[in-house]
Each structure stands twice: as C-alpha cells, then as structure tokens.
Design a protein around this motif. Structure first.
Motif, PDB file in Angstrom:
ATOM      1  N   LYS A  86       0.983  -1.157  -0.135  1.00  0.00           N
ATOM      2  CA  LYS A  86       0.050  -0.247  -0.059  1.00  0.00           C
ATOM      3  C   LYS A  86       0.753   1.344  -0.017  1.00  0.00           C
ATOM      4  O   LYS A  86       0.540   2.326  -0.813  1.00  0.00           O
ATOM      5  CB  LYS A  86      -0.817   0.052   1.151  1.00  0.00           C
ATOM      6  CG  LYS A  86      -2.014   1.211   1.232  1.00  0.00           C
ATOM      7  CD  LYS A  86      -2.855   1.110   2.430  1.00  0.00           C
ATOM      8  CE  LYS A  86      -3.841   2.243   2.719  1.00  0.00           C
ATOM      9  NZ  LYS A  86      -4.601   2.183   3.608  1.00  0.00           N
ATOM     10  N   VAL A 120      -0.771   4.369  -7.708  1.00  0.00           N
ATOM     11  CA  VAL A 120      -1.615   2.871  -8.015  1.00  0.00           C
ATOM     12  C   VAL A 120      -2.782   2.812  -7.293  1.00  0.00           C
ATOM     13  O   VAL A 120      -2.779   2.886  -6.076  1.00  0.00           O
ATOM     14  CB  VAL A 120      -0.534   1.840  -7.982  1.00  0.00           C
ATOM     15  CG1 VAL A 120      -1.430   0.566  -8.342  1.00  0.00           C
ATOM     16  CG2 VAL A 120       0.711   2.122  -9.012  1.00  0.00           C
ATOM     17  N   LYS A 170      -5.041  -2.733  -6.891  1.00  0.00           N
ATOM     18  CA  LYS A 170      -3.960  -3.549  -7.491  1.00  0.00           C
ATOM     19  C   LYS A 170      -3.431  -4.290  -6.566  1.00  0.00           C
ATOM     20  O   LYS A 170      -2.960  -5.296  -7.002  1.00  0.00           O
ATOM     21  CB  LYS A 170      -3.277  -2.443  -8.141  1.00  0.00           C
ATOM     22  CG  LYS A 170      -2.078  -3.170  -8.825  1.00  0.00           C
ATOM     23  CD  LYS A 170      -2.537  -3.682 -10.271  1.00  0.00           C
ATOM     24  CE  LYS A 170      -1.276  -4.535 -10.975  1.00  0.00           C
ATOM     25  NZ  LYS A 170      -1.809  -4.810 -12.151  1.00  0.00           N
ATOM     26  N   ILE A 171      -3.404  -4.159  -5.222  1.00  0.00           N
ATOM     27  CA  ILE A 171      -2.709  -4.731  -4.263  1.00  0.00           C
ATOM     28  C   ILE A 171      -3.130  -6.137  -3.967  1.00  0.00           C
ATOM     29  O   ILE A 171      -2.355  -7.065  -3.811  1.00  0.00           O
ATOM     30  CB  ILE A 171      -2.981  -3.971  -2.825  1.00  0.00           C
ATOM     31  CG1 ILE A 171      -2.287  -2.375  -3.022  1.00  0.00           C
ATOM     32  CG2 ILE A 171      -2.283  -4.535  -1.617  1.00  0.00           C
ATOM     33  CD1 ILE A 171      -2.336  -1.805  -1.674  1.00  0.00           C
ATOM     34  N   ALA A 180       2.122   1.641  -3.432  1.00  0.00           N
ATOM     35  CA  ALA A 180       0.884   2.053  -4.395  1.00  0.00           C
ATOM     36  C   ALA A 180       0.674   3.390  -4.208  1.00  0.00           C
ATOM     37  O   ALA A 180       0.312   4.215  -5.078  1.00  0.00           O
ATOM     38  CB  ALA A 180      -0.274   0.999  -3.882  1.00  0.00           C
ATOM     39  N   LEU A 224       3.854  -3.365  -9.017  1.00  0.00           N
ATOM     40  CA  LEU A 224       2.634  -2.504  -8.971  1.00  0.00           C
ATOM     41  C   LEU A 224       2.394  -1.647  -9.756  1.00  0.00           C
ATOM     42  O   LEU A 224       1.184  -1.594 -10.457  1.00  0.00           O
ATOM     43  CB  LEU A 224       2.855  -1.828  -7.395  1.00  0.00           C
ATOM     44  CG  LEU A 224       2.572  -2.552  -6.192  1.00  0.00           C
ATOM     45  CD1 LEU A 224       2.969  -1.585  -5.058  1.00  0.00           C
ATOM     46  CD2 LEU A 224       0.868  -2.951  -6.175  1.00  0.00           C
ATOM     47  N   ASN A 231      -5.602   1.244  -4.698  1.00  0.00           N
ATOM     48  CA  ASN A 231      -5.311   0.123  -3.970  1.00  0.00           C
ATOM     49  C   ASN A 231      -6.005  -1.218  -4.418  1.00  0.00           C
ATOM     50  O   ASN A 231      -5.699  -2.389  -3.880  1.00  0.00           O
ATOM     51  CB  ASN A 231      -6.201   0.544  -2.576  1.00  0.00           C
ATOM     52  CG  ASN A 231      -5.393   1.563  -1.773  1.00  0.00           C
ATOM     53  OD1 ASN A 231      -4.133   1.743  -1.846  1.00  0.00           O
ATOM     54  ND2 ASN A 231      -6.207   2.389  -0.773  1.00  0.00           N
TER      55      ASN A 231
END
Length: 302
Positions: A102, A110, A114-115, A105, A150, A112
């Motif tokens: 996070k 990016v 995507k995490i 990111a 990421l 969240n």
C-alpha cells in the motif's frame, strides 16, 4: 517494433583512470525473454544494472537503449515501464505485507485495488496481514518482487534475486519469474551467481568477465558452442580394467574413477553399453557439462 527491450552499445564505465569496470559492452536483451546475466564477482554485472536503472550516470551519451530509445531521453518517465530490485530489497519490516504494498502504491499513485491482485500473483494473500519481519526470506523476496510489479512493468530487472534463499525459496522465486514471463509477458533481466538456477530459469544468457562480453545468445546457442560432455564412471577398482581400455580416450581421476570426454550426451548409452560388454563393474555415472562447465571454460580463458 524493436525486438530488444534493452540494448547497450559499446558501453564503458570506470570509477577511476586505472581500470575500466565495463569495456565496450554491447548487450541485446530480447523482448519476451528471461535473460540471465552471468559473470564472476567483480565482472561488472551490478554496475551494468545500476547504469540501466539510472542509479549510476552514463559516462558517454547514447550507450543505453530501453524500448528502442536512448535512456537519457526518457528519464524519468521511463521508470513507469520498469520494475527493479537492485542489491538488497527495501522492505518495511514493521509493516504487514499488505501495508508494504500500500505504501508503494500510494507513492506511485496506483489504486489500492491493485494490491490484492499482486498479493495473489506472488502467493502472499494468506499472509497479507502478517508483518514482513515474520516472513521467510523467500516470502520477503516475493513481496519485494510484488512491490516492483505494482506499476505493471513491461520489464523487470533483478540483481541476484535468489541470493541467500533456501532451496524452497529458490524454487518459489523461479516459479514466480516463469509465471510472470509466460502469463504476463514481462521481459526479465536477471543477474545471478547460481549457474544451475539460471540454466533452469532463463531463455538467454550473457556472460561477462572483467567488463567484457564473452558470450551472448540462447542457452541452445551456448550448448552448440560447447558440445563436449564429460562423464565420470565410478568403479570398484580402476586397476582391474586397465587392460580393457583400448580404444577409449580416458583419464584416471583416482583409484575408483575414470573420466571420459564425449562429443555429445547421445554417446553416453553407447559408452555404458561398451563398458558393460567389457566386464566393467559400474557403481556410478556422473555427467558433467551444461552451463556451469561452459561458464568455467569461457571465463578461465581470460
């Protein structure tokens, strides 16, 4: 479209006037490959990677090309297309796996969402709430690779990614890299001193020594340049068989081992059959060759 994601053209680098670290180094890393970058300690591998990732400045213009364009003309926006781990991965051990991702990111803007995708990709979903300091070395390395992924990079650059890992950790990282290459289409540029691992993981290799490129090509190309296979035959006692060695090119290693050099591995069954027919009592057969022997043969010439 350029078929190479990374190219260096007569790349030179030196920290002082006494010795060049890199000398006219020209690399060509194909798009879609897993490229293993090999060399003895001090050969210039890490320096090359630091130059490609912008951690060191070029000492001459237009020697490094990424995605078909010079690196110098693409800074800093080029790094949105690249993920890298150079030297020791930077992890925040007091944070959970999720919070490590996070943080990166947030920095990279990016989302969240995507995490969770990354956690599943590196197989850490079950451990996402666990603090990174509680992770095994293999899990830490997979988390670090996840952080490098990421931004959905097209190119992943990894310096010694399995260094210090136990066998299980090495296998996990190897499987992850192959997955990233096959399923995500990511080109991977990886340095390592573990030759057997490079042989299991990579499609192409480049071998340098003292800053100079000795070989570059596919593993098949390297094998074609180094066709001889060495086979050690372990017997109960070599002396019993001296009178039966007519016609064999052989070297005695010790009282129980004979070494044969063959043109290729297809001759091994023929050799064994011939020895058995001549009443050799064989206790073991060890084949040598492959990347490790090829590497030694190349670097020992310099």
């Amino acid at each position: 479209m350029n078929e190479y994601l990374i190219q260096t053209k007569d790349l030179n680098f030196q920290f002082n006037n006494k010795r060049k670290i890199l000398e006219n180094l020209s690399l060509n890393i194909p798009k879609g490959s897993i490229y293993g970058f090999l060399g003895p300690n001090g050969a210039g591998k890490s320096t090359t990677m630091r130059l490609i990732t912008g951690l060191l400045n070029e000492q001459q213009n237009e020697s490094i090309y990424l995605f078909g364009e010079t690196l110098s003309k693409q800074l800093p926006q080029i790094f949105k297309r690249i993920g890298s781990i150079i030297e020791t991965p930077t992890l925040y051990l007091h944070l959970s796996g999720y919070d490590n991702l996070k943080l990166i990111a947030t920095i990279q803007e990016v989302p969240n969402s995507k995490i969770q995708e990354i956690l599943e990709l590196v197989e850490l979903s079950k451990f996402q709430k666990q603090k990174a300091k509680q992770y095994s070395l293999g899990m830490k390395q997979r988390l670090a690779i996840g952080m490098a992924l990421l931004n959905d990079p097209e190119l992943l650059i990894l310096d010694e990614p399995v260094n210090g890992l136990d066998p299980q950790g090495i296998i996990e990282v190897r499987q992850l890299l192959k997955k990233l290459n096959k399923e995500k289409g990511i080109t991977i540029f990886i340095s390592s001193h573990l030759l057997s691992e490079i042989e299991k993981t990579c499609t192409h290799v480049g071998i340098i020594n003292q800053g100079k490129l000795l070989f570059e090509g596919s593993l098949g190309d390297l094998g074609n340049k180094n066709k001889n296979i060495t086979v050690d035959i372990i017997l109960d006692e070599v002396e019993k068989y001296h009178s039966k060695l007519n016609g064999f090119e052989v070297t005695q290693i010790d009282s129980k081992t004979l070494q044969f050099v063959l043109d290729n591995e297809k001759e091994i069954p023929e050799l064994i059959q011939n020895l058995v027919q001549n009443d050799f009592q064989i206790y073991g057969v060890n084949k040598r060759g492959g990347l490790e022997d090829w590497f030694i043969n190349l670097t020992d010439k310099k």
